[in-house]
Design a protein around this motif. Sequence first.
Motif, short mmCIF file in Angstrom:
data_model
loop_
_atom_site.label_atom_id
_atom_site.label_comp_id
_atom_site.label_asym_id
_atom_site.label_seq_id
_atom_site.Cartn_x
_atom_site.Cartn_y
_atom_site.Cartn_z
N LYS A 54 71.42 37.07 7.42
CA LYS A 54 70.52 37.16 6.28
C LYS A 54 71.24 37.82 5.11
CE LYS A 54 66.04 37.12 8.58
NZ LYS A 54 64.71 37.77 8.68
N VAL A 55 71.28 37.12 3.97
CA VAL A 55 72.00 37.58 2.78
C VAL A 55 70.99 38.15 1.78
CG1 VAL A 55 73.60 36.97 0.94
CG2 VAL A 55 73.74 35.79 3.15
N PRO A 56 71.11 39.42 1.40
CA PRO A 56 70.17 39.99 0.42
C PRO A 56 70.29 39.29 -0.94
CG PRO A 56 71.38 41.72 1.56
CD PRO A 56 72.06 40.43 1.91
N ALA A 57 69.18 39.18 -1.65
CA ALA A 57 69.15 38.53 -2.97
C ALA A 57 68.05 39.18 -3.79
CB ALA A 57 68.92 37.03 -2.85
N ARG A 58 68.14 39.00 -5.07
CA ARG A 58 67.11 39.52 -5.98
C ARG A 58 66.70 38.43 -6.95
NH1 ARG A 58 69.56 40.53 -10.86
NH2 ARG A 58 71.84 40.65 -10.80
N VAL A 59 65.48 38.51 -7.43
CA VAL A 59 64.99 37.52 -8.39
C VAL A 59 65.56 37.86 -9.76
CG1 VAL A 59 62.96 36.48 -9.44
CG2 VAL A 59 62.87 37.25 -7.06
N ALA A 60 66.41 36.98 -10.28
CA ALA A 60 67.09 37.23 -11.56
C ALA A 60 66.33 36.64 -12.74
CB ALA A 60 68.50 36.67 -11.52
N VAL A 61 65.76 35.46 -12.57
CA VAL A 61 65.08 34.77 -13.68
C VAL A 61 63.86 34.06 -13.12
CG1 VAL A 61 65.26 33.02 -15.49
CG2 VAL A 61 67.26 34.41 -14.92
N ARG A 62 62.77 34.15 -13.85
CA ARG A 62 61.56 33.39 -13.51
C ARG A 62 61.26 32.44 -14.67
NH1 ARG A 62 58.90 36.33 -9.31
NH2 ARG A 62 59.68 38.48 -9.19
N GLY A 63 60.92 31.22 -14.33
CA GLY A 63 60.56 30.26 -15.36
C GLY A 63 59.20 30.58 -15.97
N PRO A 64 58.80 29.81 -16.99
CA PRO A 64 57.55 30.09 -17.71
C PRO A 64 56.31 29.63 -16.95
CG PRO A 64 58.61 28.16 -18.64
CD PRO A 64 59.55 28.68 -17.58
N TRP A 65 56.27 29.87 -15.65
CA TRP A 65 55.13 29.45 -14.82
C TRP A 65 53.98 30.42 -15.00
CZ3 TRP A 65 53.49 31.49 -9.76
CH2 TRP A 65 52.53 30.69 -9.12
N GLY A 66 52.75 29.91 -15.16
CA GLY A 66 51.61 30.76 -15.44
C GLY A 66 50.81 31.18 -14.24
N GLY A 67 51.13 30.68 -13.04
CA GLY A 67 50.42 31.09 -11.85
C GLY A 67 49.50 30.04 -11.27
N SER A 68 49.26 28.94 -11.99
CA SER A 68 48.39 27.87 -11.51
C SER A 68 49.22 26.69 -11.04
CB SER A 68 47.43 27.44 -12.62
OG SER A 68 46.76 26.25 -12.27
N SER A 69 48.65 25.90 -10.12
CA SER A 69 49.36 24.73 -9.61
C SER A 69 49.57 23.67 -10.68
CB SER A 69 48.58 24.12 -8.44
OG SER A 69 47.27 23.71 -8.87
N THR A 70 48.82 23.76 -11.77
CA THR A 70 48.98 22.79 -12.87
C THR A 70 49.89 23.31 -13.98
OG1 THR A 70 46.98 23.63 -13.94
CG2 THR A 70 46.73 21.77 -12.43
N ASP A 71 50.40 24.54 -13.83
CA ASP A 71 51.28 25.11 -14.85
C ASP A 71 52.70 24.60 -14.67
OD1 ASP A 71 49.27 26.56 -16.02
OD2 ASP A 71 49.64 28.35 -14.80
N THR A 72 53.38 24.42 -15.78
CA THR A 72 54.77 23.97 -15.75
C THR A 72 55.73 25.16 -15.66
OG1 THR A 72 54.91 23.97 -18.16
CG2 THR A 72 54.19 21.93 -17.10
N GLY A 73 56.99 24.87 -15.41
CA GLY A 73 58.01 25.92 -15.37
C GLY A 73 58.03 26.70 -14.08
N ASP A 74 57.64 26.06 -12.96
CA ASP A 74 57.60 26.73 -11.65
C ASP A 74 59.01 26.80 -11.06
OD1 ASP A 74 56.82 27.87 -9.29
OD2 ASP A 74 55.76 26.11 -8.52
N VAL A 75 59.87 27.60 -11.68
CA VAL A 75 61.29 27.68 -11.32
C VAL A 75 61.69 29.15 -11.28
CG1 VAL A 75 63.61 26.87 -11.87
CG2 VAL A 75 61.63 25.54 -12.61
N ALA A 76 62.54 29.50 -10.34
CA ALA A 76 63.06 30.87 -10.25
C ALA A 76 64.51 30.83 -9.79
CB ALA A 76 62.23 31.72 -9.31
N VAL A 77 65.26 31.82 -10.19
CA VAL A 77 66.67 31.94 -9.84
C VAL A 77 66.86 33.22 -9.05
CG1 VAL A 77 69.02 32.21 -10.72
CG2 VAL A 77 67.44 30.64 -11.84
N LEU A 78 67.54 33.11 -7.90
CA LEU A 78 67.88 34.26 -7.08
C LEU A 78 69.38 34.48 -7.16
CD1 LEU A 78 65.85 33.32 -3.85
CD2 LEU A 78 65.01 34.40 -5.93
N THR A 79 69.78 35.72 -7.29
CA THR A 79 71.20 36.09 -7.30
C THR A 79 71.52 36.82 -6.01
OG1 THR A 79 71.22 36.27 -9.70
CG2 THR A 79 73.01 37.33 -8.51
N LEU A 80 72.52 36.31 -5.27
CA LEU A 80 72.93 36.93 -4.02
C LEU A 80 73.70 38.21 -4.31
CD1 LEU A 80 74.18 33.78 -2.06
CD2 LEU A 80 71.88 34.76 -2.13
#
Length: 640
Positions: A54-80
């Motif tokens: 198991k390799v530790p990682a942290r959330v580096a960037v979150r896309g402009p997702w608003g929390g709903s299934s119909t919201d766009t930008g449901d993207v996130a970047v993890l940095t190891l």
Amino acid sequence: MSPSPTWHVRVDHAGTVLGSGFLVTSDTILTCAHVVQGVDDVSVWFPGAQGLGKVPARVAVRGPWGGSSTDTGDVAVLTLDCPVAVPPIAFAEPEGVGDVAEPPRLVAYGFPEGYGQEGAQTELRVTSAGQLIHNEWNQAEYWSGHGQEPTYGFSGAAAMRAGDGRVVGMVASYDPTVRNARIIPARVLARHLPVLADLVPTPGCTAEEKRQLRELVLRAECSEPLPLPVERLVRAAVGRFGLATPVVPNGLWQSVWYLVTESRPVGSLFPVAELACRLADHVADPELRRELRAWARDHRARHGALRTPSAQGGEHDWDRPARPAEDLQRGAFGSVAAPDTTRRTRPATSTSRNRPAATASRQPGVAESETPLPWAPILVEVRRSGADSGAVLAEVSVYRGGDRLLVKADRLTVGRLRSWVVDRIDEAYDDIVDGRPLVAFALPRGWLNKDVDQWTRKRGKEPPLGCRSAVVVLDHDRRTKGRHQFELRRMWNDLDQQDSSPLHRIGCSTPYRAPQLSVLLQDVRGPVGFARPPTAARERDLYGAALDAPAPIVLWPRNGCPPGEPCTGNCAGTGFLDRIAERISLLPPSELPNVIFQLRKEAFLHDGPEPHWAAAGVSLVWEDPRRFPETRFLDRSPVS
């Protein structure tokens, strides 16, 4: 059989499986924003490289997702926490799931309930691949109509083409009622996360070019706000290429990325370079403006040469897969690295030559054996502004390969016009690859007698514009009239066959009225010379008649006979016509701008006891619409 890829990952938090992801660089994972909602630190596990643990990682960037299934930008970047020795994914070209006869079979690797340790695969196909739902998702269905559903645990999984292993997008959601999944295609991922643009192959832009452009655009977004809406900037750039204007809710980068992914060079037109030039026109930082224009020049030069296949049949750079983006691994998700502003050498281009010039005795400064280079036009377009009687709209462009490339446009006071134009002409020289510069001023008809060839920044400290390059003027009014442009093109087809330019003289005491002169000059194929400048009402009417004929070449002295006074014929204007006829009569019409250029230099350098006969100035209207095609409206509204 090719080996199974090892870049699939499972994303965990506190012993709970959150979803899937995939490795895009040696230390960067891509997943969905809803997978890591509410957590910042996670661990990832590689089922194809279990020795890593198991390799530790942290959330580096979150896309402009608003929390709903119909919201766009449901993207996130993890940095190891540390890079891993696992080959990352390779994105497919943007049309990887696009308009093809049979949609490709896609494979996604997820971790549904009951398969949290080893994972499971699902096979999908994109329905109506050319269409996006909400401009964000591809809709996907089962490849065979049955099998493993892309349920919970597949969110964030890469949608990989089974044929070649390239990734076309990311699984984002699943509806168990209708049993359809949604995939965010690669080009949309890069829309939300600009740094991914370096990894997504594009038809007309290399990874390095995209990196430089991305950094320049980010600097423009971080600087002071643009003075006009982004939509207006994009509309002006894409309209001439026949592209639909995109909906741009989230700023400048999405506009740039739209052109990068949705357009290709057409002839010698480069949509992305056009947008870069227009953006440079509106940024306040002079260094950023220079870098944007340098990027556009290098982009045109590079791909203008690469568009022609080589004799060896080598592939174009934009057809090759994008190399792994080292910049992504060097903290590109954080601060912006300094862009590479190294200037590239422009490729040599072959151009057609005009007809040979006359002998040295006929044209000073040109040897008998020389063949003149073609003209490289720089157009300075000036119009009055309806918002202020003391303001004008000015635009400077370069014509290359028959296409018009914007240098800069602005609304400014008449007092600032001269220095602004001279500075912009200097910038325009950077866009000339080959040829002799020809500076053409498209002016309102009442301004045609202005001494634009004498413009300079500081009088007495540098040579005037007309002594540095050939300068002509154009009648802005007739450039917008289809009949005049049609007639001028037809006349130039005849003028190209002539080796001489006999002068048709309009003396001080011409008996013709304006309508008669307009009809008379319709049959004249060659230059028309006036003995008096258009400073009085009668002369202005006669000049208007000549321009409306339309006469393609009109010249006059700016110091002819005083307006309105009778003339016996033995006057300064008549002497001017005699002298000018000697200079131009034995040369083809295409070379007349160079004749006047040489004459202006001769008058400027004259040091005799008497003033040079052309010292007070020569104005030349020389309009060949074939060299100045595509008259278009200025970017700014006359009342803005």
